[in-house]
Design a protein around this motif. Structure first.
Motif, PDB file in Angstrom:
ATOM      1  N   ILE A 222     -36.654 -40.465 139.890  1.00 29.87           N
ATOM      2  CA  ILE A 222     -37.109 -39.816 141.109  1.00 29.87           C
ATOM      3  C   ILE A 222     -37.187 -38.326 140.812  1.00 29.87           C
ATOM      4  CG2 ILE A 222     -36.665 -39.365 143.554  1.00 29.87           C
ATOM      5  CD1 ILE A 222     -34.764 -42.168 141.945  1.00 29.87           C
ATOM      6  N   ALA A 223     -38.306 -37.672 141.157  1.00 27.86           N
ATOM      7  CA  ALA A 223     -38.478 -36.260 140.843  1.00 27.86           C
ATOM      8  C   ALA A 223     -39.178 -35.539 141.991  1.00 27.86           C
ATOM      9  CB  ALA A 223     -39.268 -36.083 139.546  1.00 27.86           C
ATOM     10  N   VAL A 224     -38.919 -34.236 142.075  1.00 25.30           N
ATOM     11  CA  VAL A 224     -39.535 -33.381 143.092  1.00 25.30           C
ATOM     12  C   VAL A 224     -40.060 -32.128 142.401  1.00 25.30           C
ATOM     13  CG1 VAL A 224     -39.263 -32.175 145.287  1.00 25.30           C
ATOM     14  CG2 VAL A 224     -37.828 -34.178 144.771  1.00 25.30           C
ATOM     15  N   MET A 225     -41.322 -31.808 142.652  1.00 26.99           N
ATOM     16  CA  MET A 225     -41.940 -30.620 142.076  1.00 26.99           C
ATOM     17  C   MET A 225     -42.452 -29.714 143.178  1.00 26.99           C
ATOM     18  SD  MET A 225     -45.410 -30.483 139.783  1.00 26.99           S
ATOM     19  CE  MET A 225     -46.297 -28.930 139.604  1.00 26.99           C
ATOM     20  N   SER A 226     -42.233 -28.415 143.043  1.00 30.94           N
ATOM     21  CA  SER A 226     -42.799 -27.431 143.963  1.00 30.94           C
ATOM     22  C   SER A 226     -44.164 -26.995 143.433  1.00 30.94           C
ATOM     23  CB  SER A 226     -41.881 -26.216 144.088  1.00 30.94           C
ATOM     24  OG  SER A 226     -42.550 -25.152 144.750  1.00 30.94           O
ATOM     25  N   ILE A 227     -45.200 -27.165 144.262  1.00 32.23           N
ATOM     26  CA  ILE A 227     -46.534 -26.750 143.857  1.00 32.23           C
ATOM     27  C   ILE A 227     -46.619 -25.223 143.826  1.00 32.23           C
ATOM     28  CG2 ILE A 227     -48.984 -26.826 144.433  1.00 32.23           C
ATOM     29  CD1 ILE A 227     -48.454 -29.468 145.878  1.00 32.23           C
ATOM     30  N   ALA A 228     -46.058 -24.581 144.836  1.00 30.76           N
ATOM     31  CA  ALA A 228     -46.192 -23.132 144.960  1.00 30.76           C
ATOM     32  C   ALA A 228     -45.523 -22.395 143.807  1.00 30.76           C
ATOM     33  CB  ALA A 228     -45.614 -22.676 146.300  1.00 30.76           C
ATOM     34  N   SER A 229     -44.298 -22.799 143.460  1.00 30.17           N
ATOM     35  CA  SER A 229     -43.565 -22.090 142.408  1.00 30.17           C
ATOM     36  C   SER A 229     -43.698 -22.747 141.040  1.00 30.17           C
ATOM     37  CB  SER A 229     -42.078 -22.006 142.778  1.00 30.17           C
ATOM     38  OG  SER A 229     -41.513 -23.307 142.881  1.00 30.17           O
ATOM     39  N   ASN A 230     -44.379 -23.904 140.986  1.00 29.05           N
ATOM     40  CA  ASN A 230     -44.579 -24.621 139.728  1.00 29.05           C
ATOM     41  C   ASN A 230     -43.243 -24.869 139.022  1.00 29.05           C
ATOM     42  OD1 ASN A 230     -45.975 -25.884 137.636  1.00 29.05           O
ATOM     43  ND2 ASN A 230     -46.192 -23.972 136.487  1.00 29.05           N
ATOM     44  N   THR A 231     -42.290 -25.396 139.773  1.00 28.09           N
ATOM     45  CA  THR A 231     -40.970 -25.674 139.211  1.00 28.09           C
ATOM     46  C   THR A 231     -40.569 -27.118 139.511  1.00 28.09           C
ATOM     47  OG1 THR A 231     -39.913 -24.855 141.238  1.00 28.09           O
ATOM     48  CG2 THR A 231     -40.157 -23.291 139.409  1.00 28.09           C
ATOM     49  N   LEU A 232     -39.741 -27.655 138.649  1.00 26.47           N
ATOM     50  CA  LEU A 232     -39.164 -28.969 138.865  1.00 26.47           C
ATOM     51  C   LEU A 232     -37.870 -28.775 139.649  1.00 26.47           C
ATOM     52  CD1 LEU A 232     -39.485 -32.011 138.170  1.00 26.47           C
ATOM     53  CD2 LEU A 232     -38.027 -31.580 136.179  1.00 26.47           C
ATOM     54  N   GLU A 233     -37.897 -29.118 140.933  1.00 30.23           N
ATOM     55  CA  GLU A 233     -36.747 -28.875 141.794  1.00 30.23           C
ATOM     56  C   GLU A 233     -35.672 -29.948 141.646  1.00 30.23           C
ATOM     57  OE1 GLU A 233     -38.795 -26.369 145.430  1.00 30.23           O
ATOM     58  OE2 GLU A 233     -38.282 -28.460 145.771  1.00 30.23           O
ATOM     59  N   TYR A 234     -36.095 -31.141 141.296  1.00 38.72           N
ATOM     60  CA  TYR A 234     -35.138 -32.241 141.185  1.00 38.72           C
ATOM     61  C   TYR A 234     -35.723 -33.299 140.266  1.00 38.72           C
ATOM     62  CZ  TYR A 234     -31.957 -36.038 142.504  1.00 38.72           C
ATOM     63  OH  TYR A 234     -31.036 -37.047 142.464  1.00 38.72           O
ATOM     64  N   SER A 235     -34.880 -33.892 139.430  1.00 39.22           N
ATOM     65  CA  SER A 235     -35.297 -35.033 138.628  1.00 39.22           C
ATOM     66  C   SER A 235     -34.065 -35.801 138.193  1.00 39.22           C
ATOM     67  CB  SER A 235     -36.108 -34.583 137.411  1.00 39.22           C
ATOM     68  OG  SER A 235     -36.558 -35.712 136.673  1.00 39.22           O
ATOM     69  N   SER A 236     -34.123 -37.123 138.340  1.00 36.18           N
ATOM     70  CA  SER A 236     -32.960 -37.952 138.040  1.00 36.18           C
ATOM     71  C   SER A 236     -33.379 -39.329 137.559  1.00 36.18           C
ATOM     72  CB  SER A 236     -32.080 -38.103 139.290  1.00 36.18           C
ATOM     73  OG  SER A 236     -30.975 -38.963 139.036  1.00 36.18           O
ATOM     74  N   TYR A 237     -32.634 -39.879 136.622  1.00 38.04           N
ATOM     75  CA  TYR A 237     -32.719 -41.301 136.327  1.00 38.04           C
ATOM     76  C   TYR A 237     -32.068 -42.084 137.471  1.00 38.04           C
ATOM     77  CZ  TYR A 237     -33.280 -40.215 131.261  1.00 38.04           C
ATOM     78  OH  TYR A 237     -33.699 -39.774 130.030  1.00 38.04           O
ATOM     79  N   TYR A 238     -32.412 -43.356 137.584  1.00 40.88           N
ATOM     80  CA  TYR A 238     -31.665 -44.300 138.413  1.00 40.88           C
ATOM     81  C   TYR A 238     -31.821 -45.665 137.764  1.00 40.88           C
ATOM     82  CZ  TYR A 238     -29.933 -47.049 142.345  1.00 40.88           C
ATOM     83  OH  TYR A 238     -29.212 -47.916 143.122  1.00 40.88           O
ATOM     84  N   GLY A 239     -30.718 -46.158 137.184  1.00 39.35           N
ATOM     85  CA  GLY A 239     -30.832 -47.433 136.494  1.00 39.35           C
ATOM     86  C   GLY A 239     -29.511 -47.929 135.957  1.00 39.35           C
ATOM     87  N   GLY A 240     -29.595 -49.079 135.285  1.00 43.04           N
ATOM     88  CA  GLY A 240     -28.419 -49.711 134.708  1.00 43.04           C
ATOM     89  C   GLY A 240     -28.740 -50.285 133.345  1.00 43.04           C
ATOM     90  N   ASP A 241     -28.235 -51.499 133.085  1.00 42.92           N
ATOM     91  CA  ASP A 241     -28.324 -52.079 131.751  1.00 42.92           C
ATOM     92  C   ASP A 241     -29.535 -52.992 131.556  1.00 42.92           C
ATOM     93  OD1 ASP A 241     -27.425 -53.970 133.524  1.00 42.92           O
ATOM     94  OD2 ASP A 241     -25.932 -54.837 132.173  1.00 42.92           O
ATOM     95  N   GLY A 242     -30.455 -53.016 132.525  1.00 44.54           N
ATOM     96  CA  GLY A 242     -31.615 -53.900 132.431  1.00 44.54           C
ATOM     97  C   GLY A 242     -32.912 -53.149 132.631  1.00 44.54           C
ATOM     98  N   ILE A 243     -33.820 -53.786 133.363  1.00 45.45           N
ATOM     99  CA  ILE A 243     -35.103 -53.187 133.726  1.00 45.45           C
ATOM    100  C   ILE A 243     -34.972 -52.583 135.119  1.00 45.45           C
ATOM    101  CG2 ILE A 243     -37.525 -53.674 134.262  1.00 45.45           C
ATOM    102  CD1 ILE A 243     -37.317 -56.033 132.286  1.00 45.45           C
ATOM    103  N   ASP A 244     -35.299 -51.305 135.258  1.00 44.32           N
ATOM    104  CA  ASP A 244     -35.243 -50.617 136.555  1.00 44.32           C
ATOM    105  C   ASP A 244     -36.496 -49.773 136.699  1.00 44.32           C
ATOM    106  OD1 ASP A 244     -32.300 -51.317 137.110  1.00 44.32           O
ATOM    107  OD2 ASP A 244     -32.188 -50.242 135.206  1.00 44.32           O
ATOM    108  N   GLU A 245     -37.297 -50.045 137.731  1.00 42.49           N
ATOM    109  CA  GLU A 245     -38.592 -49.390 137.869  1.00 42.49           C
ATOM    110  C   GLU A 245     -38.839 -49.036 139.331  1.00 42.49           C
ATOM    111  OE1 GLU A 245     -41.279 -52.246 136.149  1.00 42.49           O
ATOM    112  OE2 GLU A 245     -40.500 -51.905 134.107  1.00 42.49           O
ATOM    113  N   GLY A 246     -39.188 -47.779 139.598  1.00 39.59           N
ATOM    114  CA  GLY A 246     -39.487 -47.327 140.951  1.00 39.59           C
ATOM    115  C   GLY A 246     -40.958 -47.489 141.271  1.00 39.59           C
ATOM    116  N   TYR A 247     -41.256 -48.133 142.399  1.00 37.84           N
ATOM    117  CA  TYR A 247     -42.646 -48.424 142.753  1.00 37.84           C
ATOM    118  C   TYR A 247     -43.078 -47.885 144.112  1.00 37.84           C
ATOM    119  CZ  TYR A 247     -43.190 -51.447 138.709  1.00 37.84           C
ATOM    120  OH  TYR A 247     -43.283 -51.909 137.429  1.00 37.84           O
ATOM    121  N   SER A 248     -42.154 -47.489 144.974  1.00 36.65           N
ATOM    122  CA  SER A 248     -42.535 -46.980 146.296  1.00 36.65           C
ATOM    123  C   SER A 248     -41.628 -45.816 146.662  1.00 36.65           C
ATOM    124  CB  SER A 248     -42.417 -48.070 147.375  1.00 36.65           C
ATOM    125  OG  SER A 248     -43.340 -49.101 147.136  1.00 36.65           O
TER     126      SER A 248
END
Length: 305
Positions: A222-248
């Motif tokens: 999951i990530a958040v980018m600011s268009i105005a400042s062109n910065t990555l405000e937040y970014s994180s993995y989320y997962g465990g020992d298998g397949i983990d995929e974000g779709y919505s």
């Protein structure tokens, strides 16, 4: 507050109502009159897919998809007037009657796949996100990542003018493995997105929920980018020992992030009030639902489904 009843389930209902459509797209608008539908075919002699669509603030409709044909319509002065790669992105703006106002190809010399499109309400620009095999996308606008980061695929973030004749911004995003954006939300000068990665060096922020790759085939991110400042405000993995995929993904007025996806992991971060804290279908997959705030290092709500 019972998150599952008051927040999570309505959001899940909204997020799971989206679906992929191929070769054609059907739009419906209704008011006091009986509902009327329209169907438009988009394509040429080769294979085309319509992957996503969005209704713009003025009622026009933007669609993004995959193009293989070399003779699709492009508007005068289009950003890219021909196919450059194996499959490029095709972006089209129409009015509600289906009249094409603007159209362009976009991509590099390989295979580019768009998975989400939205309007930047502050500027009217068109934002397209997805993933690419191309190492030569036309990056511009002081990109976060001006070069392909390695592996098979990288994510990309592109911002085009409303008339699709100018590329305002284009950046790669990812690490040294496989990186895909699968869903995106844009509002008030920010872009939120989620997807999957198997990169051990995926960019994460200091306030991340999970700062390292958990193993298995891939993790969601999951990530958040600011268009105005062109910065990555937040970014994180989320997962465990298998397949983990974000779709919505969606965002509420208090900027809480709602992300959903699939998992085969036997352990994920869950909260005490989760609907389920253990996986039920590891051989195939379960779903997960996550609510988080970028100001908190623990999830507001997380559950298997």
């Amino acid at each position: 507050m019972n998150f599952a009843q008051t927040i999570l389930l309505p959001v899940l209902t909204f997020l799971t109502c989206s679906a992929w459509s191929y070769s054609q797209i059907r739009m419906e608008r209704s008011n006091d009159e009986p509902q009327r539908g329209k169907t438009w075919f988009i394509g040429g002699p080769a294979a085309e897919n319509v992957n996503r669509a969005a209704v713009l603030l003025d009622g026009d409709i933007v669609t993004v998809g995959l193009a293989t044909s070399r003779n699709l319509f492009v508007s005068p002065g289009a950003l890219q007037d021909s196919l450059r790669g194996i499959r490029n992105i095709y972006i089209r703006v129409t009015d509600k009657e289906g009249t094409v106002k603007h159209a362009t190809y976009f991509g590099g010399s390989d295979y580019d796949l768009p998975t989400s499109v939205a309007e930047d309400s502050a500027t009217g620009n068109i934002i397209v996100c997805g993933w690419t095999y191309s190492t030569d996308l036309p990056v511009c606008g002081n990109p976060l990542y001006p070069a392909f980061q390695g592996g098979e695929t990288d994510c990309f973030i592109a911002i085009l003018s409303r008339d699709l004749d100018t590329l305002r911004y284009c950046s790669y995003f990812g690490g040294s493995g496989i990186d895909h954006i699968w869903a995106m939300k844009a509002r008030q000068g920010r872009i939120w997105f989620t997807g999957l990665t198997d990169s051990p060096d995926f960019p994460v922020s200091s306030n991340a929920l999970q700062r390292s790759f958990a193993g298995g085939d891939d993790d969601a991110f999951i990530a958040v980018m600011s268009i105005a400042s062109n910065t990555l405000e937040y970014s994180s993995y989320y997962g465990g020992d298998g397949i983990d995929e974000g779709y919505s993904l969606d965002v509420d007025d208090e900027y809480r992030i709602y992300a959903c996806g699939v998992t085969t992991s036997s352990y994920l971060q869950t909260t005490p009030n989760a609907l389920s804290r253990t996986i039920r279908e590891q051989e195939y997959c379960d779903s997960f639902a996550l609510i988080l705030s970028t100001s908190e290092k623990a999830p507001l709500y997380a559950t298997y489904l």
